[in-house]
Scaffold this motif. Structure first.
Motif: not given
Length: 257
Positions: A202-220
């Motif tokens: 949702a977040d990474v693929v979606g952002a990139r499809s709009a030309g936006i950079h992306a960071v994934l939250l991964d607490p563990w």
């Protein structure tokens, strides 16, 4: 997932944030209490840990074209969480039927705010720190029309220049059009914007499809192989941000728009 991509931290002036599991979460203690009535003995903290572990599987389902919203999506979400709780918690429990029963008790159409209303520890301080550096900030969330109310209720509304709720605008991540709405509301350029969220599909693929950079939250560290930067929480994100180019705070827009 391919060659790792970097984020041009020194060129950014705008940060987009997912809401759920980014700065707020489900009330896991409430979920635990309802589950206990049904024979599943599990603490809120155990459910919270299981939720994070379930995200890659939920992301995989989303990548197949499933929505993140609605009763069926919530049941799938709960089933994946139950799959990840400690075995001692789920002895004699059938995941599918338990997920269905829990969803029946917890899911209220159009009232996500009744369950998704827990402020995650330390997020207010981190968001205020990011804001003080001068970045534009917006929320881009798959929600049911209640996200603006929820953000206000938990006391975070003053931090954001725009709030974009999928049910309000009619587009759901990973559809790039929801990010386009946020770009227009903030006046931001995609190449100077990074989106932060908890679901790759949702977040990474979606952002990139709009030309936006992306960071994934991964607490563990539940996502061992992804082609994007990861942070444990928003405090770690703040550590990576030097402030917008020029070091001069951006003019604040009408917040909560």
């Amino acid at each position: 997932m391919g060659t790792p991509r970097t984020v041009p931290w020194t060129e950014l002036d705008t940060i987009f944030f997912d809401a759920g599991n980014t700065f707020l979460s489900m009330d896991f203690d409430r979920v635990a209490a309802v589950a206990a009535d049904m024979g599943l003995v599990c603490s809120g903290s155990q459910l919270e840990r299981a939720e994070a572990a379930a995200r890659p599987a939920l992301s995989a389902a989303l990548a197949e074209g499933r929505s993140t919203e609605g009763g069926s999506a919530f049941r799938l979400y709960l089933e994946e969480i139950l799959r990840c709780v400690p075995p001692s918690c789920r002895d004699g429990v059938e995941r599918g039927s338990m997920a269905f029963s829990l969803a029946d008790r917890l899911f209220s159409p159009g009232r996500n705010d009744l369950l998704w209303n827990r402020r995650l520890p330390g997020r207010m301080k981190a968001l205020e720190r990011i804001r003080s550096l001068g970045y534009r900030m917006a929320v881009v969330s798959n929600s049911d029309g209640t996200m603006k109310r929820t953000v206000s209720q938990i006391g975070f509304g003053h931090l954001f220049d725009a709030l974009v709720d999928s049910s309000v605008v009619g587009f759901e991540k990973p559809d790039p059009r929801i990010f386009g709405v946020a770009l227009r509301k903030t006046g931001a350029r995609p190449d100077r914007t990074v989106h932060v969220g908890d679901l790759y599909a949702a977040d990474v693929v979606g952002a990139r499809s709009a030309g936006i950079h992306a960071v994934l939250l991964d607490p563990w560290n539940d996502w061992p192989e992804v082609d994007c930067p990861k942070v444990a929480d928003l405090a770690e994100l703040a550590d990576l941000l030097p402030g917008p180019p020029g070091g001069v705070p951006l003019q604040s827009m009408r917040r909560g728009g």
